[in-house]
Write an enzyme that holds these catalytic residues in place. Structure first.
Site: not given
Ligand SMILES: *Cc1c(COP(=O)(O)O)cnc(C)c1O
Length: 434
Positions: A248, A292-293, A330, A334, A361, A390
């Site tokens: 996150g 992730g991000r 996205r 969002y 469309c 994403y």
């Molecule tokens: C989606 C997710 C992540 C990664 O989140 P990011 O915002 O992309 O860093 C890590 N752990 C869990 C359990 C997730 O569901």
């Protein structure tokens, strides 16, 4: 104007990524095109890892592959010594097909099926993050059938929800994920799991949100969990070897965003966990995180061909590109914000404000509202920054638009890592009536 990683302007006056001319990329691979700056992804991965190494903390940095899961990306994560999170049979299959070391794969999800759990056990993956009682019992049943042991973490909801600019403390978190830490669910799950002989409980997991800029939410979550670790050590003689604080970590999509560098998130988390465990005389657990991000987001750039435009006098000018919500949902999903330039004249001064529309469309298929840009037409290529997370992974075939190709660029070389879908691909699963 700002650029990330190896992105800059070359002697032709074009945008350049990883030493490769963006316009040449579009000529070789077509548009829309996802381009990834490999050096920047390596730098991000090393940044997280180094922050733990410098303090001699046992850790795993697991790439949350749902942000962008392809064979090449998973191989890159392997090269950088990351672990890997998967959240479905499909992501697990991709990881295994990529040759990723199974002992470094962690399996997440709030509704893993029997087939998916069996697949995880058969592949002897490193750890399953158990989300709920149904899964706990199902996993135990399958382990008994197969006489197979497995490492697990218990996913708990600490009652903290973090958002970009703030975090919310909720007594009992209203979330579909995890065992509630406050109302006794987590303790009951732990008791059950400790009782199941084929399940080895390594520790605890939480994930409090996404695109988080402040460190406070992580520290509060750590605090709530370590307090329980103390209780459970006394009550159940359970000592967590692993504390997984999830992902996150925020990135900068636009000038308004001010994320922390990876090292700051990590060092503050380490500091807090050290203080807490010393306070309760607990062993310092391994710390696992799951970005992730923040590993792939700002390394991705999408290149589009500019097409039609429409002026609504006195209101706005729409400029349409040859992709949209099919390759980047996205903004529609969002209200996500992005920056963009014309890749063939990135340094030209903007002389108008336009809104970038996709070709799907849906009136909601807009990529960017009110973007300052030099006057643009059909000869121009629009480069949208920070689309690495994403984007491809949420892409779809709405309006039967084929998914774009993906290229990795590094040291002046481009490598195609995902082929562009063809029209034949789109009808491959259709069965004619006659
Ligand atoms: C989606 C997710 C992540 C990664 O989140 P990011 O915002 O992309 O860093 C890590 N752990 C869990 C359990 C997730 O569901």
């Amino acid at each position: 104007m700002y650029f990330y990683g190896t992105t800059g302007v070359n002697k032709n006056g074009n945008l350049e990524i990883g030493g490769v001319d963006a316009i040449e990329l579009t000529q070789s691979f077509g548009t829309p095109l996802y381009v990834y700056d490999v050096a920047l992804m390596r730098e991000r991965a090393q940044g997280f890892k180094r922050a733990f190494e410098e303090q001699n903390i046992k850790a795993q940095v697991a790439y949350a592959s749902k942000a962008f899961s392809t064979i090449a990306m998973i191989q890159l994560a392997e090269e950088e010594g990351l672990s890997l999170d998967v959240v479905s049979g499909g992501e697990l299959y991709t990881a295994v097909a990529a040759g990723f070391p199974v002992e470094r794969i962690h399996f997440h999800g709030n509704n893993k099926s029997r087939d998916e759990l069996e697949m995880a056990l058969d592949n002897r993956i490193g750890c399953i993050v158990v989300d709920n009682f149904f899964e706990l019992e199902l996993l135990n049943t399958i382990c008994l059938e197969k006489k197979a042991s497995v490492n697990i973490l218990l996913r708990v909801t600490p009652g903290i929800e973090a958002h970009t600019h703030d975090y919310i403390l909720t007594g009992q978190e209203d979330s579909k994920f995890g065992f509630d830490l406050q109302n006794g669910q987590a303790e009951e799950a732990l008791k059950m799991a400790l009782h199941f002989e084929y399940l080895e409980v390594l520790g605890l997991h939480c994930h409090i949100g996404s695109q988080i800029f402040e460190t406070t939410g992580f520290l509060l979550a750590a605090q709530k969990i370590v307090e329980k670790m103390d209780v459970w050590k006394k009550k159940l003689s359970f000592e967590a070897k692993v504390l997984n604080l999830g992902g996150g970590f925020g990135i900068r999509y636009t000038k308004e965003d001010e994320p922390r560098p990876p090292s700051q998130y990590v060092s503050e988390i380490i500091r807090e966990v050290k203080i807490l465990t010393e306070q309760f005389s607990l062993e310092m657990p391994e710390i696992w995180i799951e970005p992730g991000r923040s590993l792939v987001g700002d390394a991705g750039i999408t290149l589009y061909q500019v097409g039609s435009s429409k002026e609504v006098p006195g209101v706005r000018k729409y400029l349409a590109v040859d992709g949209g919500m099919s390759d980047n949902i996205r903004p529609a999903l969002y209200q996500a914000k992005y920056e963009a330039v014309l890749a063939n004249k990135p340094l030209d001064k903007p002389n108008e404000t336009v809104s970038i529309a996709g070709k799907c469309c849906e009136s909601g298929d807009m990529l960017i509202w009110d973007l300052p840009l030099p006057e643009a037409g059909e000869k121009d290529i629009l480069a949208v920054f920070c689309t690495g997370a994403y984007g491809y992974s949420m892409s779809n075939n709405y309006n039967r638009i084929p998914r774009p190709a993906v290229v990795f660029v590094e040291n002046g070389k481009a490598a195609l890592v995902v082929k562009r879908e063809s029209y034949e691909d789109l009808i491959r699963y259709d069965i004619p009536l006659k």
